[in-house]
Design a protein around this motif. Structure first.
Motif, PDB file in Angstrom:
ATOM      1  N   LEU A  69       0.832  -1.211   0.000  1.00 23.24           N
ATOM      2  CA  LEU A  69       0.000   0.000   0.000  1.00 23.24           C
ATOM      3  C   LEU A  69       0.867   1.263   0.000  1.00 23.24           C
ATOM      4  O   LEU A  69       0.554   2.233  -0.692  1.00 23.24           O
ATOM      5  CB  LEU A  69      -0.936   0.009   1.201  1.00 23.24           C
ATOM      6  CG  LEU A  69      -2.117  -0.948   1.131  1.00 23.24           C
ATOM      7  CD1 LEU A  69      -2.897  -0.942   2.442  1.00 23.24           C
ATOM      8  CD2 LEU A  69      -3.034  -0.598  -0.024  1.00 23.24           C
ATOM      9  N   THR A  70       1.952   1.219   0.757  1.00 18.27           N
ATOM     10  CA  THR A  70       2.879   2.355   0.778  1.00 18.27           C
ATOM     11  C   THR A  70       3.483   2.579  -0.606  1.00 18.27           C
ATOM     12  O   THR A  70       3.560   3.715  -1.079  1.00 18.27           O
ATOM     13  CB  THR A  70       3.990   2.122   1.819  1.00 18.27           C
ATOM     14  OG1 THR A  70       3.392   1.907   3.096  1.00 18.27           O
ATOM     15  CG2 THR A  70       4.930   3.302   1.884  1.00 18.27           C
ATOM     16  N   GLY A  71       3.896   1.494  -1.244  1.00 19.31           N
ATOM     17  CA  GLY A  71       4.439   1.599  -2.604  1.00 19.31           C
ATOM     18  C   GLY A  71       3.417   2.147  -3.583  1.00 19.31           C
ATOM     19  O   GLY A  71       3.751   2.954  -4.460  1.00 19.31           O
TER      20      GLY A  71
ATOM     21  N   ILE B 222       1.332   6.778  -6.849  1.00 19.73           N
ATOM     22  CA  ILE B 222       0.281   7.757  -7.152  1.00 19.73           C
ATOM     23  C   ILE B 222       0.810   9.173  -6.974  1.00 19.73           C
ATOM     24  O   ILE B 222       0.627  10.034  -7.842  1.00 19.73           O
ATOM     25  CB  ILE B 222      -0.964   7.510  -6.278  1.00 19.73           C
ATOM     26  CG1 ILE B 222      -1.653   6.207  -6.713  1.00 19.73           C
ATOM     27  CG2 ILE B 222      -1.935   8.684  -6.343  1.00 19.73           C
ATOM     28  CD1 ILE B 222      -2.713   5.704  -5.757  1.00 19.73           C
ATOM     29  N   VAL B 223       1.493   9.418  -5.854  1.00 18.44           N
ATOM     30  CA  VAL B 223       1.982  10.771  -5.564  1.00 18.44           C
ATOM     31  C   VAL B 223       3.072  11.195  -6.537  1.00 18.44           C
ATOM     32  O   VAL B 223       3.112  12.348  -6.973  1.00 18.44           O
ATOM     33  CB  VAL B 223       2.485  10.859  -4.104  1.00 18.44           C
ATOM     34  CG1 VAL B 223       3.216  12.161  -3.845  1.00 18.44           C
ATOM     35  CG2 VAL B 223       1.319  10.721  -3.141  1.00 18.44           C
ATOM     36  N   THR B 224       3.963  10.279  -6.902  1.00 18.47           N
ATOM     37  CA  THR B 224       5.103  10.669  -7.731  1.00 18.47           C
ATOM     38  C   THR B 224       4.840  10.587  -9.232  1.00 18.47           C
ATOM     39  O   THR B 224       5.568  11.209 -10.004  1.00 18.47           O
ATOM     40  CB  THR B 224       6.348   9.829  -7.402  1.00 18.47           C
ATOM     41  OG1 THR B 224       6.044   8.453  -7.596  1.00 18.47           O
ATOM     42  CG2 THR B 224       6.814  10.067  -5.990  1.00 18.47           C
TER      43      THR B 224
ATOM     44  N   LEU C  86      12.498   6.661 -13.823  1.00 20.39           N
ATOM     45  CA  LEU C  86      12.467   6.316 -15.251  1.00 20.39           C
ATOM     46  C   LEU C  86      11.054   6.432 -15.813  1.00 20.39           C
ATOM     47  O   LEU C  86      10.858   6.913 -16.937  1.00 20.39           O
ATOM     48  CB  LEU C  86      13.014   4.901 -15.472  1.00 20.39           C
ATOM     49  CG  LEU C  86      14.510   4.728 -15.212  1.00 20.39           C
ATOM     50  CD1 LEU C  86      14.897   3.258 -15.283  1.00 20.39           C
ATOM     51  CD2 LEU C  86      15.326   5.564 -16.187  1.00 20.39           C
ATOM     52  N   LEU C  87      10.063   6.008 -15.045  1.00 18.86           N
ATOM     53  CA  LEU C  87       8.668   6.156 -15.486  1.00 18.86           C
ATOM     54  C   LEU C  87       8.305   7.625 -15.660  1.00 18.86           C
ATOM     55  O   LEU C  87       7.625   8.003 -16.617  1.00 18.86           O
ATOM     56  CB  LEU C  87       7.714   5.492 -14.487  1.00 18.86           C
ATOM     57  CG  LEU C  87       7.701   3.974 -14.455  1.00 18.86           C
ATOM     58  CD1 LEU C  87       6.860   3.474 -13.283  1.00 18.86           C
ATOM     59  CD2 LEU C  87       7.170   3.416 -15.767  1.00 18.86           C
ATOM     60  N   GLN C  88       8.767   8.459 -14.726  1.00 18.62           N
ATOM     61  CA  GLN C  88       8.494   9.891 -14.841  1.00 18.62           C
ATOM     62  C   GLN C  88       9.139  10.475 -16.091  1.00 18.62           C
ATOM     63  O   GLN C  88       8.563  11.347 -16.740  1.00 18.62           O
ATOM     64  CB  GLN C  88       9.007  10.634 -13.603  1.00 18.62           C
ATOM     65  CG  GLN C  88       8.190  10.398 -12.369  1.00 18.62           C
ATOM     66  CD  GLN C  88       8.775  11.075 -11.154  1.00 18.62           C
ATOM     67  OE1 GLN C  88       9.944  11.467 -11.125  1.00 18.62           O
ATOM     68  NE2 GLN C  88       7.962  11.217 -10.124  1.00 18.62           N
TER      69      GLN C  88
ATOM     70  N   SER D 126       3.693  14.947 -17.441  1.00 16.22           N
ATOM     71  CA  SER D 126       3.504  16.018 -16.468  1.00 16.22           C
ATOM     72  C   SER D 126       4.571  15.999 -15.366  1.00 16.22           C
ATOM     73  O   SER D 126       4.642  16.918 -14.571  1.00 16.22           O
ATOM     74  CB  SER D 126       2.114  15.905 -15.830  1.00 16.22           C
ATOM     75  OG  SER D 126       2.029  14.701 -15.085  1.00 16.22           O
ATOM     76  N   ARG D 127       5.388  14.963 -15.330  1.00 17.23           N
ATOM     77  CA  ARG D 127       6.412  14.825 -14.302  1.00 17.23           C
ATOM     78  C   ARG D 127       7.800  14.846 -14.940  1.00 17.23           C
ATOM     79  O   ARG D 127       7.945  14.612 -16.134  1.00 17.23           O
ATOM     80  CB  ARG D 127       6.227  13.505 -13.533  1.00 17.23           C
ATOM     81  CG  ARG D 127       4.865  13.300 -12.922  1.00 17.23           C
ATOM     82  CD  ARG D 127       4.530  14.311 -11.874  1.00 17.23           C
ATOM     83  NE  ARG D 127       5.449  14.192 -10.760  1.00 17.23           N
ATOM     84  CZ  ARG D 127       5.204  14.617  -9.547  1.00 17.23           C
ATOM     85  NH1 ARG D 127       4.069  15.199  -9.272  1.00 17.23           N
ATOM     86  NH2 ARG D 127       6.095  14.488  -8.598  1.00 17.23           N
ATOM     87  N   SER D 128       8.802  15.113 -14.136  1.00 16.34           N
ATOM     88  CA  SER D 128      10.172  15.081 -14.650  1.00 16.34           C
ATOM     89  C   SER D 128      11.029  14.218 -13.732  1.00 16.34           C
ATOM     90  O   SER D 128      10.780  14.138 -12.534  1.00 16.34           O
ATOM     91  CB  SER D 128      10.756  16.495 -14.717  1.00 16.34           C
ATOM     92  OG  SER D 128      10.853  17.040 -13.428  1.00 16.34           O
ATOM     93  N   ALA D 129      12.014  13.575 -14.310  1.00 16.98           N
ATOM     94  CA  ALA D 129      12.926  12.732 -13.545  1.00 16.98           C
ATOM     95  C   ALA D 129      14.124  13.559 -13.110  1.00 16.98           C
ATOM     96  O   ALA D 129      14.608  14.402 -13.862  1.00 16.98           O
ATOM     97  CB  ALA D 129      13.374  11.552 -14.395  1.00 16.98           C
ATOM     98  N   GLU D 130      14.578  13.325 -11.892  1.00 17.14           N
ATOM     99  CA  GLU D 130      15.746  14.037 -11.381  1.00 17.14           C
ATOM    100  C   GLU D 130      16.629  13.079 -10.594  1.00 17.14           C
ATOM    101  O   GLU D 130      16.128  12.255  -9.828  1.00 17.14           O
ATOM    102  CB  GLU D 130      15.323  15.175 -10.447  1.00 17.14           C
ATOM    103  CG  GLU D 130      14.550  16.288 -11.121  1.00 17.14           C
ATOM    104  CD  GLU D 130      14.157  17.379 -10.129  1.00 17.14           C
ATOM    105  OE1 GLU D 130      14.872  17.539  -9.110  1.00 17.14           O
ATOM    106  OE2 GLU D 130      13.165  18.049 -10.369  1.00 17.14           O
TER     107      GLU D 130
END
Length: 135
Positions: free
Chosen positions: A13-15, A20-22, A89-91, A97-101
């Motif tokens: 559930l934490t994962g 969802i958040v990231t 990598l998914l981001q 809408s997201r970026s990887a850093e």
């Protein structure tokens, strides 16, 4: 099977919440935080600290306080770190809408390593204090 579900439910559930958040929540949906602190790194650190902590504690309990150290570290530290890298990598490749850093992944790793040290020290100290209770 019941035991496996009992001790893997909270880490799973934490994962899912981390995913969802990231990945699914857009930056515009996040609250605006005060300037001066890299809040996104604090959030990454905190999420992966919690993920590693619950994974380590649940794995410890599932093995009745005697886990194999290598497997314990694999499930409680290495898997969360790999998961953090996969999310980055998914981001980068799937969520526009997201970026990887790199900084996010480093914060993930720091959260996981911190949780690993704290949980191992706490559980070893707790186990030692149980053994040495005066009668």
């Amino acid at each position: 099977m019941k035991i496996l579900l009992r001790y893997t439910l909270l880490p799973l559930l934490t994962g899912l919440i981390i995913f969802i958040v990231t990945c699914l929540v857009t930056p515009s949906q996040l609250p605006v935080m005060p300037e001066g602190i890299a809040w996104d790194k604090v959030v990454h650190f905190s999420m992966f600290f919690f993920l590693s902590a619950v994974s380590l504690v649940d794995y410890y309990r599932m093995h009745k306080g005697k886990p194999s150290m290598c497997r314990w570290l694999f499930w409680g530290f290495l898997i969360p770190v790999i998961y953090g890298g996969i999310i980055e990598l998914l981001q980068k490749y799937f969520f526009a809408s997201r970026s990887a850093e790199w900084g996010d992944w480093i914060a993930d790793m720091l959260g996981s390593i911190t949780a690993t040290f704290i949980v191992i020290i706490f559980l070893k100290k707790h186990r030692y204090s149980k053994k040495n209770i005066p009668l």
